[in-house]
Enzyme design. Structure first.
Site, PDB file in Angstrom:
ATOM      1  N   HIS A 101      69.629  21.441  -9.155  1.00  0.00           N
ATOM      2  CA  HIS A 101      68.483  22.125  -8.545  1.00  0.00           C
ATOM      3  C   HIS A 101      68.682  22.291  -7.042  1.00  0.00           C
ATOM      4  CE1 HIS A 101      66.304  22.168 -12.298  1.00  0.00           C
ATOM      5  NE2 HIS A 101      66.686  20.912 -12.472  1.00  0.00           N
ATOM      6  N   CYS A 161      64.879  -8.013  16.778  1.00  0.00           N
ATOM      7  CA  CYS A 161      64.954  -8.906  17.919  1.00  0.00           C
ATOM      8  C   CYS A 161      64.843 -10.360  17.439  1.00  0.00           C
ATOM      9  CB  CYS A 161      63.871  -8.670  18.969  1.00  0.00           C
ATOM     10  SG  CYS A 161      63.888  -7.028  19.664  1.00  0.00           S
ATOM     11  N   LYS A 196      74.240   1.317   0.443  1.00  0.00           N
ATOM     12  CA  LYS A 196      75.196   0.292   0.888  1.00  0.00           C
ATOM     13  C   LYS A 196      76.367   0.957   1.616  1.00  0.00           C
ATOM     14  CE  LYS A 196      73.641  -2.510   0.806  1.00  0.00           C
ATOM     15  NZ  LYS A 196      72.376  -3.114   0.543  1.00  0.00           N
ATOM     16  N   TRP A 204      66.878  -5.533  19.654  1.00  0.00           N
ATOM     17  CA  TRP A 204      67.018  -4.276  18.932  1.00  0.00           C
ATOM     18  C   TRP A 204      66.061  -3.323  19.648  1.00  0.00           C
ATOM     19  CZ3 TRP A 204      63.963  -0.889  16.009  1.00  0.00           C
ATOM     20  CH2 TRP A 204      64.678   0.039  15.225  1.00  0.00           C
ATOM     21  N   ASN A 240      59.409 -10.463  20.547  1.00  0.00           N
ATOM     22  CA  ASN A 240      59.843  -9.717  19.366  1.00  0.00           C
ATOM     23  C   ASN A 240      58.614  -8.969  18.856  1.00  0.00           C
ATOM     24  OD1 ASN A 240      60.962  -8.842  16.930  1.00  0.00           O
ATOM     25  ND2 ASN A 240      60.500 -10.774  15.897  1.00  0.00           N
ATOM     26  N   GLY A 241      58.750  -7.665  18.628  1.00  0.00           N
ATOM     27  CA  GLY A 241      57.626  -6.877  18.135  1.00  0.00           C
ATOM     28  C   GLY A 241      57.347  -5.706  19.055  1.00  0.00           C
ATOM     29  N   ARG A 255      69.534 -10.000  13.794  1.00  0.00           N
ATOM     30  CA  ARG A 255      68.204  -9.375  13.895  1.00  0.00           C
ATOM     31  C   ARG A 255      68.186  -8.203  14.875  1.00  0.00           C
ATOM     32  NH1 ARG A 255      64.156 -12.705  11.925  1.00  0.00           N
ATOM     33  NH2 ARG A 255      62.646 -11.547  13.162  1.00  0.00           N
ATOM     34  N   GLU A 272      70.946   2.507  -4.486  1.00  0.00           N
ATOM     35  CA  GLU A 272      71.369   1.314  -3.754  1.00  0.00           C
ATOM     36  C   GLU A 272      72.857   1.405  -3.379  1.00  0.00           C
ATOM     37  OE1 GLU A 272      70.084  -0.860  -2.170  1.00  0.00           O
ATOM     38  OE2 GLU A 272      71.496  -2.526  -2.038  1.00  0.00           O
ATOM     39  N   LYS A 303      68.404  -6.664  10.829  1.00  0.00           N
ATOM     40  CA  LYS A 303      68.101  -7.197   9.498  1.00  0.00           C
ATOM     41  C   LYS A 303      66.609  -7.168   9.174  1.00  0.00           C
ATOM     42  CE  LYS A 303      69.261  -9.839   5.852  1.00  0.00           C
ATOM     43  NZ  LYS A 303      69.857  -8.954   4.848  1.00  0.00           N
ATOM     44  N   GLU A 318      75.295   2.778   5.066  1.00  0.00           N
ATOM     45  CA  GLU A 318      74.811   1.954   6.181  1.00  0.00           C
ATOM     46  C   GLU A 318      75.922   1.153   6.846  1.00  0.00           C
ATOM     47  OE1 GLU A 318      71.997  -1.248   5.481  1.00  0.00           O
ATOM     48  OE2 GLU A 318      72.724  -1.485   3.446  1.00  0.00           O
TER      49      GLU A 318
HETATM   50  C1  F6R Z   1      69.801  -2.471   3.270  1.00  0.00           C
HETATM   51  C2  F6R Z   1      68.757  -3.387   3.679  1.00  0.00           C
HETATM   52  C3  F6R Z   1      67.430  -2.832   4.020  1.00  0.00           C
HETATM   53  C4  F6R Z   1      66.303  -3.779   3.560  1.00  0.00           C
HETATM   54  C5  F6R Z   1      64.959  -3.260   4.057  1.00  0.00           C
HETATM   55  C6  F6R Z   1      63.824  -4.141   3.598  1.00  0.00           C
HETATM   56  O1  F6R Z   1      70.988  -3.135   2.980  1.00  0.00           O
HETATM   57  O2  F6R Z   1      68.972  -4.570   3.784  1.00  0.00           O
HETATM   58  O3  F6R Z   1      67.243  -1.562   3.483  1.00  0.00           O
HETATM   59  O4  F6R Z   1      66.331  -3.871   2.185  1.00  0.00           O
HETATM   60  O5  F6R Z   1      64.961  -3.194   5.443  1.00  0.00           O
HETATM   61  O6  F6R Z   1      63.978  -5.442   4.075  1.00  0.00           O
HETATM   62  P1  F6R Z   1      63.186  -6.641   3.437  1.00  0.00           P
HETATM   63  O7  F6R Z   1      63.696  -6.824   2.042  1.00  0.00           O
HETATM   64  O8  F6R Z   1      63.505  -7.811   4.310  1.00  0.00           O
HETATM   65  O9  F6R Z   1      61.739  -6.270   3.451  1.00  0.00           O
END
Ligand code: F6R
Length: 608
Positions: free
Chosen positions: A504, A2, A485, A75, A101-102, A27, A481, A603, A488
């Site tokens: 396994h 949010c 990527k 969100w 937010n929260g 966000r 990673e 984010k 997501e």
């Molecule tokens: C994936 C991504 C998330 C963040 C995770 C932690 O592309 O961006 O997995 O890495 O939510 O976020 P931060 O680094 O802001 O604590």
């Protein structure tokens, strides 16, 4: 999650609020709304679409009068995305409007209590208790009512609050959720982050947990949670609007991928002086460093994957045991840590709720906290004993790219720095790694030059149903990673496996034509990986390998190879991840996915 914004000034507020919300949309983006206070009444507009729809509905804000207002991009946590659940929320008597937010953890009890007093609710949100609680305590003094109400709230919240009886006043409250105050000329702002207000002011004040701000067009007063006036220093943001805009790219993600040579260079180079790593003001000296008998790394998502690279490298150079945990697990598993543990906390946003809670848990047990953070002044940055900033600049795309690579680069720097001080690795090895690290930006550039090839590969594979990434040691960390990527942003099912682990159980999923991407950068285990490639090939997999130029053996065993420029073997993750950021991006574009705002995500994950 949010994004919230607020404005009080001498010009129409709605266009400014909408512009700010557009910048905060990363966000959370399942609904949005604004409330303007005009002639003692609230004018509210909401959408269950994106901010663009809200702009269209309100003629870019021109249809909403008023020079004071609040806005929100959501969100969803409590209640699905709907007009009723979208913020701002008004008290039942229509006197207060709130954006939040929260999460208000005790909202159910408060709601029941207010219902017993005859107050009716119109949404499923936790937020709606806030304006109603303020209204319940209101006896004519806005600040008093807010103080009494927030004293009853538990959980995490940043709030923007308006009252009909106060035509110029906006109250901001911060409690475990980010909130900054932007100080302008004859106008003041509140926002979840700097990007929302950077086009209007670069002077900001960071609220601490429990603090409140009372904003009027010409002055801002700050208060403690007990309502005591406090003094707050402001600071200047040292980046400009261009850094938060797309700069000619179609998506923020592509812009941020392309920025990586610069971001890594800016994170690494200023910290190397006379051939050694220098961390000024890190707050961790040789004496303290010698006291640690283990290191624990905690983070979420991609930051956790960066930490995984760090684990292999730190163990190699420091010969200290390194545990790595997902922050959401660490915080509830009664971890065995004490004052002899160095806890490395990694977070791009510096606001991730689980990571912050893990930090607090570790701190309470006496551990020394070293954080690797991108956002200056964020909660994690403030709560740490020692701090290293990744100087990546603002990261807007939900999927992290430059945030991740700069985290990895800093972990290398940390490992080299600590190994140098503790003499746990040969000087020549450290020098060689440091030189290699300085050449990484060029190597990343070389990888980016090859994006046409990756785009072709993405086009050919964008309708596959599932994909596997395998690797060993640091390649396994990159596999995690690369897989995240892809899934997501392109919604293709993807798994990352330690190559030796596949047999396994998971190998039963490999059938004729299944794509397996084999990451083969880690030379000491190259032969072992080739055996794993043979195992999946024997079951019909289509294998794409990723290796250094000239690795003929891997080419003989694979259907396709992505070659990368030669770099120091331990530094390979910093280049190996690049093709797979590009691959995920191009697959998502090819599938017409919303690259910068993938479904269900946000984010900055400020809820548990
Ligand atoms: C994936 C991504 C998330 C963040 C995770 C932690 O592309 O961006 O997995 O890495 O939510 O976020 P931060 O680094 O802001 O604590």
């Amino acid at each position: 999650m949010c994004g919230i914004i607020g404005f009080t000034g001498d010009c129409p507020a709605a266009p400014l609020l909408l512009e700010g919300l557009e910048r905060l949309e990363y966000r959370g983006y399942d609904s949005a709304g604004v409330a303007l206070l005009h002639r003692g009444r609230f004018l509210v507009s909401k959408t269950t679409e994106r901010i663009g729809d809200l702009k269209a509905k309100t003629d870019k804000g021109r249809a909403l009068k008023g020079s004071i207002g609040i806005g929100h991009t959501r969100w969803a946590t409590h209640g699905g995305p709907s007009a009723e659940n979208a913020h701002p929320h008004l008290s039942e008597d229509g006197r207060f409007a709130v954006v939040h937010n929260g999460i208000i953890e005790n909202y159910a009890d408060l709601k029941a209590e207010l219902q017993r007093h005859g107050i009716e609710f119109s949404s499923e949100t936790d937020t709606e208790v806030v304006p109603n609680l303020i209204a319940y305590y209101y006896k004519g003094n806005f600040l008093d009512a807010v103080l009494r109400a927030v004293g009853r709230l538990s959980g995490s919240y940043s709030l923007g609050i308006l009252c009909c009886d106060y035509p110029d006043t906006l109250i901001a409250v911060r409690h475990f959720s980010p909130l900054i105050v932007g100080l302008g000329s004859e106008s003041n702002f509140l926002a979840s982050d700097v990007t929302a207000l950077i086009s209007h002011t670069k002077r900001v004040a960071y609220l601490e947990d429990g603090e409140l701000a009372v904003l009027n067009p010409n002055h801002v007063e700050f208060y403690s949670s007990e309502g005591r006036p406090i003094h707050k220093e402001s600071s200047f943001v040292n980046w400009d609007l261009a850094a938060a805009e797309k700069g000619g790219y179609n998506h923020f993600m592509m812009k941020e991928i392309m920025e990586q040579p610069r971001a890594v260079r800016e994170t690494v180079e200023p910290r190397i002086k006379n051939g050694r790593v220098v961390f000024e003001d890190i707050g961790l000296d040789e004496e303290r460093l010698k006291t640690f008998n283990k290191i624990a790394i905690v983070a979420c998502g991609s930051a956790y994957h960066a930490g995984m690279v760090g684990k292999y490298v730190i163990e190699e150079l420091l010969r200290l045991p390194v545990e790595i945990d997902l922050a959401s697990e660490f915080r509830y598993r009664n971890p065995i840590i004490d004052h002899k543990t160095l806890v490395i906390v990694i977070s791009q946003s510096g606001e991730t709720a689980d990571t912050l809670a893990a930090l607090r848990e570790a701190k309470a047990r006496g551990a020394h906290i070293l954080s690797i953070v991108n956002v200056v002044g964020s909660s994690i940055a403030k709560a740490s004993h020692s701090l290293l900033y990744t100087w990546a600049g603002p990261e807007i795309a939900v999927a992290t790219t430059k945030g991740y690579t700069t985290q990895v680069a800093l972990l290398y720097l940390f490992a080299i720095w600590a190994a140098d001080i503790l003499s746990t690795a040969p000087k020549a090895q450290l020098e060689e790694m440091l030189e290699g690290l300085c050449r990484i930006p060029e190597a990343i550039e070389a990888c980016l030059e090859e994006r046409g090839r990756i785009k072709d590969m993405a086009r050919r594979s964008c309708y596959i149903g599932s994909i596997f990434f395998i690797g060993r040691n640091i390649d396994y960390a990159v596999a995690l990673e690369a897989s995240l990527k892809l899934k997501e942003i392109s919604y293709i099912h993807s798994e990352a496996y330690a190559a030796g682990e596949l047999k396994h159980g998971t190998i039963s999923l490999i059938e004729h034509g299944t794509t397996v991407i084999a990451l083969a950068g880690f030379k000491p285990l190259a032969d072992k990986l080739i055996s794993n490639i043979k195992e999946v090939k024997a079951r019909g997999a289509f294998v794409v390998a990723c290796a250094t130029e000239g690795n003929q053996e891997i080419s003989n065993e694979s259907d396709e190879v992505i070659y990368l420029p030669p770099v120091h073997p331990l530094l390979f993750p910093l280049v190996e991840v690049i093709p797979f950021q590009l691959y995920a991006y191009y697959v998502a574009v090819c599938k017409d996915c919303d690259v910068d705002k993938p479904r269900n995500l946000a984010k900055s994950v400020t809820v548990e």
